[in-house]
Scaffold this active site. Sequence first.
Site, short mmCIF file in Angstrom:
data_model
loop_
_atom_site.label_atom_id
_atom_site.label_comp_id
_atom_site.label_asym_id
_atom_site.label_seq_id
_atom_site.Cartn_x
_atom_site.Cartn_y
_atom_site.Cartn_z
CG ASP A 44 -17.94 -85.19 -37.19
OD1 ASP A 44 -17.42 -84.70 -36.44
OD2 ASP A 44 -17.38 -86.48 -37.50
CB SER A 45 -19.46 -81.18 -33.23
OG SER A 45 -19.06 -80.11 -33.89
CG ASP A 83 -15.41 -82.50 -39.04
OD1 ASP A 83 -13.97 -82.39 -39.18
OD2 ASP A 83 -15.81 -82.27 -37.95
CE LYS A 113 -12.03 -80.92 -37.74
NZ LYS A 113 -12.29 -82.35 -37.11
CD GLU A 115 -12.46 -87.38 -35.81
OE1 GLU A 115 -12.37 -88.57 -35.30
OE2 GLU A 115 -13.49 -86.66 -35.69
CD GLU A 182 -11.65 -82.82 -29.80
OE1 GLU A 182 -11.70 -82.78 -30.77
OE2 GLU A 182 -12.74 -82.79 -28.95
O1 KIV Z 1 -16.48 -81.86 -34.92
C1 KIV Z 1 -16.19 -80.64 -34.47
O2 KIV Z 1 -16.74 -79.77 -34.11
C2 KIV Z 1 -14.82 -80.88 -34.25
C3 KIV Z 1 -13.85 -79.82 -33.60
C4 KIV Z 1 -14.32 -80.08 -32.00
C5 KIV Z 1 -12.61 -79.60 -33.70
O3 KIV Z 1 -13.89 -81.59 -35.05
#
Ligand code: KIV
Length: 264
Positions: A44-45, A83, A113, A115, A182
Amino acid sequence: MAVTLDTLRKMKQAGERIAALTAYDFSFARLLDAAAVDLVLVGDSLGNVIQGHATTVPVTVDEMVYHTRCVARGLQRPLLVADLPFLSYQESPQQALHSAGRLMKEGFAHMVKLEGGAAMAPAVRFLVERGVPVCGHLGLTPQFVHQLGGYKVQGRGEAAAQQLHTDALTLQAAGAALLVLEAIPRALATQVTQALDIPTIGIGAGAACDGQVLVLQDALGMNPTPARFVRNFLLGHDDLGAAIAAYVQAVREGSFPGPEHGYD
Ligand code: KIV
């Protein structure tokens, strides 16, 4: 041969490092595939590096599905992880299943993924028992940025380190099959990696993690204010494929991350 969770587990057992990168589109996905990256994360970056937001908070499930689908078309070998964006899974395990289902059925992700620590364990168990592989994410969790008061190193001090350690074991017990760590002190990442059977993938967590991940744009020197755990792999290479291959090689041989990329 396609990388599976079993491949990654065996790599941990054999002490072979896992090379992971983010991607958000077909063309870069194809380059990552060609460079034999083991795991591709549609992070989600993308809120930061594709959309230009200050945080990942505004990213939606629709946007994650769209980018995951684009990336999936460029991959043959790597495991594809996507994510779950902010507030698409925290409400209830059922909400998590609904959002994860979209990432897998419409986006073709192999794994999702999320958090958070022990509070997420019921959702993790609910997903895993229904056939959705889950990767946890602890330490600096960007979706918590407003609660954390910025992008700061986490897990410093005995209580915070103990909490993170307990969260990691709890996520594993709930069925998480991978764990991203992280921006935490390297000693803590080392302890957690040794305590877990599942592989850890570090970003700013030192060299002892079972694998490493970077945001692709960071690894290609496109971030004007990179975190200290970033290295620009484009330097010294005259094409993108060679830079990505250099990242994979550096992770595999253990020359990245170096001591200068970690935290104490
Ligand atoms: O969103 C993302 O790119 C991430 C990585 C930085 C691990 O969660």
